[in-house]
Design a protein around this motif. Structure first.
Motif, PDB file in Angstrom:
ATOM      1  N   GLY A  51       0.810  -1.210   0.000  1.00 30.51           N
ATOM      2  CA  GLY A  51       0.000   0.000   0.000  1.00 30.51           C
ATOM      3  C   GLY A  51       0.842   1.259   0.000  1.00 30.51           C
ATOM      4  O   GLY A  51       0.546   2.222  -0.718  1.00 30.51           O
ATOM      5  N   ILE A  52       1.913   1.268   0.803  1.00 29.40           N
ATOM      6  CA  ILE A  52       2.797   2.440   0.860  1.00 29.40           C
ATOM      7  C   ILE A  52       3.504   2.645  -0.479  1.00 29.40           C
ATOM      8  O   ILE A  52       3.619   3.773  -0.977  1.00 29.40           O
ATOM      9  CB  ILE A  52       3.822   2.286   1.998  1.00 29.40           C
ATOM     10  CG1 ILE A  52       3.115   2.358   3.357  1.00 29.40           C
ATOM     11  CG2 ILE A  52       4.909   3.357   1.901  1.00 29.40           C
ATOM     12  CD1 ILE A  52       4.010   2.061   4.541  1.00 29.40           C
ATOM     13  N   VAL A  53       3.982   1.552  -1.073  1.00 27.75           N
ATOM     14  CA  VAL A  53       4.642   1.638  -2.379  1.00 27.75           C
ATOM     15  C   VAL A  53       3.662   2.170  -3.428  1.00 27.75           C
ATOM     16  O   VAL A  53       3.998   3.049  -4.237  1.00 27.75           O
ATOM     17  CB  VAL A  53       5.201   0.267  -2.805  1.00 27.75           C
ATOM     18  CG1 VAL A  53       5.692   0.310  -4.250  1.00 27.75           C
ATOM     19  CG2 VAL A  53       6.338  -0.147  -1.882  1.00 27.75           C
ATOM     20  N   THR A  54       2.444   1.641  -3.405  1.00 30.59           N
ATOM     21  CA  THR A  54       1.423   2.104  -4.344  1.00 30.59           C
ATOM     22  C   THR A  54       1.132   3.586  -4.131  1.00 30.59           C
ATOM     23  O   THR A  54       0.986   4.346  -5.104  1.00 30.59           O
ATOM     24  CB  THR A  54       0.124   1.292  -4.179  1.00 30.59           C
ATOM     25  OG1 THR A  54       0.403  -0.085  -4.435  1.00 30.59           O
ATOM     26  CG2 THR A  54      -0.954   1.778  -5.137  1.00 30.59           C
ATOM     27  N   LEU A  55       1.049   4.009  -2.882  1.00 37.57           N
ATOM     28  CA  LEU A  55       0.793   5.422  -2.584  1.00 37.57           C
ATOM     29  C   LEU A  55       1.931   6.302  -3.106  1.00 37.57           C
ATOM     30  O   LEU A  55       1.679   7.383  -3.660  1.00 37.57           O
ATOM     31  CB  LEU A  55       0.627   5.615  -1.074  1.00 37.57           C
ATOM     32  CG  LEU A  55       0.340   7.049  -0.606  1.00 37.57           C
ATOM     33  CD1 LEU A  55      -0.960   7.558  -1.211  1.00 37.57           C
ATOM     34  CD2 LEU A  55       0.279   7.104   0.920  1.00 37.57           C
ATOM     35  N   ALA A  88       7.468   6.836 -12.829  1.00 36.70           N
ATOM     36  CA  ALA A  88       7.931   7.627 -11.684  1.00 36.70           C
ATOM     37  C   ALA A  88       9.277   8.288 -11.984  1.00 36.70           C
ATOM     38  O   ALA A  88       9.510   9.440 -11.589  1.00 36.70           O
ATOM     39  CB  ALA A  88       8.050   6.731 -10.454  1.00 36.70           C
ATOM     40  N   PHE A  89      10.170   7.569 -12.695  1.00 35.77           N
ATOM     41  CA  PHE A  89      11.461   8.152 -13.052  1.00 35.77           C
ATOM     42  C   PHE A  89      11.266   9.349 -13.983  1.00 35.77           C
ATOM     43  O   PHE A  89      12.023  10.320 -13.937  1.00 35.77           O
ATOM     44  CB  PHE A  89      12.350   7.109 -13.731  1.00 35.77           C
ATOM     45  CG  PHE A  89      13.721   7.610 -14.066  1.00 35.77           C
ATOM     46  CD1 PHE A  89      14.670   7.780 -13.069  1.00 35.77           C
ATOM     47  CD2 PHE A  89      14.060   7.938 -15.373  1.00 35.77           C
ATOM     48  CE1 PHE A  89      15.949   8.268 -13.375  1.00 35.77           C
ATOM     49  CE2 PHE A  89      15.323   8.418 -15.680  1.00 35.77           C
ATOM     50  CZ  PHE A  89      16.273   8.582 -14.676  1.00 35.77           C
ATOM     51  N   GLY A  90      10.222   9.286 -14.802  1.00 31.50           N
ATOM     52  CA  GLY A  90       9.940  10.386 -15.719  1.00 31.50           C
ATOM     53  C   GLY A  90       9.629  11.693 -15.013  1.00 31.50           C
ATOM     54  O   GLY A  90       9.754  12.776 -15.610  1.00 31.50           O
ATOM     55  N   LEU A  91       9.222  11.613 -13.741  1.00 26.43           N
ATOM     56  CA  LEU A  91       8.974  12.839 -12.976  1.00 26.43           C
ATOM     57  C   LEU A  91      10.250  13.671 -12.863  1.00 26.43           C
ATOM     58  O   LEU A  91      10.218  14.904 -12.976  1.00 26.43           O
ATOM     59  CB  LEU A  91       8.439  12.480 -11.584  1.00 26.43           C
ATOM     60  CG  LEU A  91       8.200  13.641 -10.617  1.00 26.43           C
ATOM     61  CD1 LEU A  91       7.186  14.624 -11.194  1.00 26.43           C
ATOM     62  CD2 LEU A  91       7.714  13.106  -9.272  1.00 26.43           C
ATOM     63  N   PRO A 121      12.889  14.689  -3.538  1.00 28.10           N
ATOM     64  CA  PRO A 121      12.907  13.602  -4.518  1.00 28.10           C
ATOM     65  C   PRO A 121      12.828  12.195  -3.914  1.00 28.10           C
ATOM     66  O   PRO A 121      12.917  11.212  -4.635  1.00 28.10           O
ATOM     67  CB  PRO A 121      14.268  13.795  -5.194  1.00 28.10           C
ATOM     68  CG  PRO A 121      15.141  14.278  -4.062  1.00 28.10           C
ATOM     69  CD  PRO A 121      14.262  15.137  -3.187  1.00 28.10           C
ATOM     70  N   PHE A 122      12.653  12.112  -2.591  1.00 28.16           N
ATOM     71  CA  PHE A 122      12.763  10.819  -1.920  1.00 28.16           C
ATOM     72  C   PHE A 122      11.592   9.881  -2.252  1.00 28.16           C
ATOM     73  O   PHE A 122      11.783   8.684  -2.437  1.00 28.16           O
ATOM     74  CB  PHE A 122      12.874  11.027  -0.409  1.00 28.16           C
ATOM     75  CG  PHE A 122      14.039  11.879  -0.012  1.00 28.16           C
ATOM     76  CD1 PHE A 122      15.332  11.380  -0.098  1.00 28.16           C
ATOM     77  CD2 PHE A 122      13.852  13.186   0.415  1.00 28.16           C
ATOM     78  CE1 PHE A 122      16.418  12.165   0.251  1.00 28.16           C
ATOM     79  CE2 PHE A 122      14.925  13.980   0.770  1.00 28.16           C
ATOM     80  CZ  PHE A 122      16.215  13.471   0.681  1.00 28.16           C
ATOM     81  N   VAL A 123      10.380  10.429  -2.301  1.00 29.97           N
ATOM     82  CA  VAL A 123       9.211   9.580  -2.557  1.00 29.97           C
ATOM     83  C   VAL A 123       9.281   8.931  -3.939  1.00 29.97           C
ATOM     84  O   VAL A 123       9.174   7.706  -4.064  1.00 29.97           O
ATOM     85  CB  VAL A 123       7.902  10.378  -2.371  1.00 29.97           C
ATOM     86  CG1 VAL A 123       6.710   9.609  -2.931  1.00 29.97           C
ATOM     87  CG2 VAL A 123       7.673  10.669  -0.894  1.00 29.97           C
ATOM     88  N   PRO A 124       9.455   9.703  -5.042  1.00 27.51           N
ATOM     89  CA  PRO A 124       9.557   9.042  -6.349  1.00 27.51           C
ATOM     90  C   PRO A 124      10.794   8.163  -6.475  1.00 27.51           C
ATOM     91  O   PRO A 124      10.754   7.122  -7.135  1.00 27.51           O
ATOM     92  CB  PRO A 124       9.590  10.203  -7.346  1.00 27.51           C
ATOM     93  CG  PRO A 124       9.976  11.396  -6.548  1.00 27.51           C
ATOM     94  CD  PRO A 124       9.450  11.168  -5.177  1.00 27.51           C
ATOM     95  N   ALA A 125      11.911   8.574  -5.831  1.00 28.76           N
ATOM     96  CA  ALA A 125      13.134   7.763  -5.894  1.00 28.76           C
ATOM     97  C   ALA A 125      12.912   6.416  -5.209  1.00 28.76           C
ATOM     98  O   ALA A 125      13.344   5.362  -5.719  1.00 28.76           O
ATOM     99  CB  ALA A 125      14.300   8.505  -5.244  1.00 28.76           C
ATOM    100  N   LEU A 128       1.331   9.237  -5.729  1.00 32.62           N
ATOM    101  CA  LEU A 128       1.736  10.614  -5.467  1.00 32.62           C
ATOM    102  C   LEU A 128       2.649  11.136  -6.576  1.00 32.62           C
ATOM    103  O   LEU A 128       2.531  12.293  -7.002  1.00 32.62           O
ATOM    104  CB  LEU A 128       2.446  10.713  -4.116  1.00 32.62           C
ATOM    105  CG  LEU A 128       1.581  10.481  -2.872  1.00 32.62           C
ATOM    106  CD1 LEU A 128       2.445  10.432  -1.617  1.00 32.62           C
ATOM    107  CD2 LEU A 128       0.513  11.556  -2.740  1.00 32.62           C
ATOM    108  N   SER A 129       3.549  10.278  -7.051  1.00 31.72           N
ATOM    109  CA  SER A 129       4.452  10.673  -8.141  1.00 31.72           C
ATOM    110  C   SER A 129       3.677  10.897  -9.426  1.00 31.72           C
ATOM    111  O   SER A 129       3.903  11.874 -10.153  1.00 31.72           O
ATOM    112  CB  SER A 129       5.523   9.595  -8.347  1.00 31.72           C
ATOM    113  OG  SER A 129       6.269   9.377  -7.165  1.00 31.72           O
ATOM    114  N   ASN A 130       2.740   9.995  -9.706  1.00 34.79           N
ATOM    115  CA  ASN A 130       1.927  10.118 -10.907  1.00 34.79           C
ATOM    116  C   ASN A 130       1.030  11.349 -10.840  1.00 34.79           C
ATOM    117  O   ASN A 130       0.687  11.937 -11.862  1.00 34.79           O
ATOM    118  CB  ASN A 130       1.066   8.860 -11.084  1.00 34.79           C
ATOM    119  CG  ASN A 130       1.281   8.213 -12.437  1.00 34.79           C
ATOM    120  OD1 ASN A 130       2.393   8.218 -12.959  1.00 34.79           O
ATOM    121  ND2 ASN A 130       0.236   7.666 -13.016  1.00 34.79           N
ATOM    122  N   ALA A 131       0.615  11.702  -9.621  1.00 33.92           N
ATOM    123  CA  ALA A 131      -0.292  12.836  -9.449  1.00 33.92           C
ATOM    124  C   ALA A 131       0.350  14.133  -9.935  1.00 33.92           C
ATOM    125  O   ALA A 131      -0.322  14.976 -10.544  1.00 33.92           O
ATOM    126  CB  ALA A 131      -0.700  12.956  -7.991  1.00 33.92           C
TER     127      ALA A 131
END
Length: 490
Positions: free
Chosen positions: A57-61, A399-402, A422-426, A65-68
């Motif tokens: 769930g955390i990974v999905t979130l 996510a890397f595309g962010l 950058p920690f969340v998308p990384a 968030l990155s996709n958002a």
């Protein structure tokens, strides 16, 4: 520089509540009813089982968030397909779109709708051919095995009818399709929460089940535990899959730069909360060993509380859940192929819209036809399993595309910026790539041990690349591709 917010043709009719409901409805399908036994069997520990659900769930979130942030910039129909076009160019975007069409989304539609039909047999008896006839008509596929198109004929026929019924609903308008998704999302979440409430209110459960490990599980803290965690995570990720589907209909969402990020965040948090609660209810009523042995853990849990009615209640709940999920998946997925055709890199007729309802009717029809072929072929589950590996490559690249967009479009207005950049998308990129690598290594191990006939992950890549001739045909045909308009303009 600014991103174009509309394609000028499709109707923007989806508000925040409906958009959030589509996110939740696209995720909660049959996985939460079927996957817990796989996780219990491979992990053998209630604590590990709950930890895996939380981690997934955390990974999905983090991914949501990155996709958002990306969705707050690129708010056009096509979602991830259009994101990849800006990030990596048309070729990579097209590979993604082809993967969605050839099996990922169409295979999901077939699989989810088939589960609806399977559970309907609790209430009605569907027709079928004699077993001798079913087995006499078979198709042998190299490296995959034999499939039987006539097997479970009644179930497959009802599945196809459901696919076309939901397709016609979505042709009638995105607002109607969104309302159907919202209604069935409320119904399925209510059914799950009802199980939770009666489990803790009236169930004769035991809180010791939360810490009591399996008596039949031999734990090996080396290769076996890693393999078990991988299988457990795969099962959990399958139950969480579909969280980014809302981006496909960005061109039909009101105020998408605000509503899509909010819907992705709220929707993912709702799903995570619901999943944790229902798993706590399972564990409270059933010990880990019984969950591992159960094919329908939700039904067994309900039977233990309301004996004699549990099976019927859960069958109805699964039918409601899969009906809503199939509708949401049908609605959003067709927008990807529509966008590919608008770019003149897919069958031209797919870009036509229904002038009365302003929906991509031809794309919806093509999707229904191909999904139905997969239903009767009986290969949708096989092919979808193969492309889970590929899906997570695309998740990682998304996510890397962010990071690429932060450098490529530094001055563009952003109504939403990912928390913890950058920690969340990384973290999401690293986790996704690690998951992909371990999946590949595990597939190779199973192949060498003779437990599978083919390396699923490698075959998944081959399936994606099978569309290259189509891409090259339209690439050569489109003589003006070098001067083609981007989805963002200066």
């Amino acid at each position: 520089m600014k991103i174009s917010e509309s394609n000028g043709e499709l109707l923007r009719g989806l508000g925040l509540v409906t958009t959030t409901a589509i996110v939740v409805g696209a995720v909660i399908g049959s996985g939460i009813f079927k996957k817990p036994n796989v996780m219990a069997e491979t992990l053998g520990s209630p604590e590990l089982m709950l930890i895996v659900w939380v981690v997934a769930g955390i990974v999905t979130l983090c991914g949501a968030l990155s996709n958002a942030e990306v969705a707050s910039i690129i708010s056009v129909t096509g979602g991830q397909y259009k994101f990849f076009e800006v990030m990596y160019g048309r070729f990579f975007a097209w590979l993604y779109g082809w993967a969605m069409f050839i099996v990922v989304q169409t295979g999901s539609i077939a699989s989810i709708s088939y589960i609806f039909s399977e559970y309907s047999q609790h209430f009605i008896q569907l027709p079928h051919f004699p077993e001798a006839i079913e087995k006499s008509y078979r198709i042998d596929i190299p490296y995959i095995g034999s499939i039987f198109p006539l097997a479970d004929f009644g179930t497959k026929l009802l599945t196809v009818c459901l696919i076309f019924f939901l397709t016609f609903i979505n042709i009638r308008g995105v607002v109607i399709g969104g309302q159907v998704s919202a209604f069935f999302t409320i119904m399925k979440v209510s059914a799950i929460l009802f199980i939770v409430v009666i489990a803790f209110s009236f169930g004769n459960g035991n809180f010791e089940n939360f810490v009591k490990e399996s008596e039949n599980f031999e734990r090996n803290y080396s290769a076996n535990i890693l393999s078990g965690l991988l299988v457990g995570l795969s099962a959990a990720f399958w139950a969480f899959d579909g969280w980014n589907n809302i981006t496909y209909v960005a061109g039909e969402v009101k105020n998408p730069k605000r509503n899509i990020p909010l819907a992705l965040t709220f929707g993912t948090l709702i799903v995570l909360t619901v999943y944790i609660l229902i798993n706590l209810a399972y564990l409270y009523i059933l010990p880990i060993d019984k969950i591992a042995q159960s094919k329908l853990v939700a039904a067994d849990t309900a039977d233990a509380i309301i004996y004699g009615f549990g099976g019927a209640f859960i069958s109805l709940a699964v039918m409601v859940s899969t009906f809503g999920t199939a509708n949401g998946t049908i609605m959003v997925s067709a927008r990807v192929y529509y966008s590919m055709a608008k770019d003149k890199y897919f069958f031209p007729f797919v870009s036509n819209i229904n002038q009365k309802y302003r929906t991509p009717a031809n794309s919806l029809f093509l999707q229904a036809i191909w999904s139905s072929i997969l239903v009767f072929s009986g290969t949708f589950d096989i092919l979808t399993d193969m492309l889970i590996f590929v899906s997570w490559i695309f998740y990682a690249m998304g996510a890397f595309g962010l990071f690429i967009l932060r450098r490529k479009l530094p001055d563009i207005p952003r109504k939403y910026k990912v928390i913890g950049y950058p920690f969340v998308p990384a973290f999401f990129v690293i986790f996704a790539l690690t998951f992909v690598i371990f999946t590949l290594l595990n597939d190779i191990y199973l192949f060498r041990e003779g437990k599978v006939q083919i390396i699923n992950s490698v075959f998944g890549i081959i399936l994606v690349l099978s569309g290259l001739p189509i891409y090259l045909y339209y690439h050569i045909k489109d003589k003006s591709f070098k001067n083609s308009k981007s989805i963002y303009k200066r």
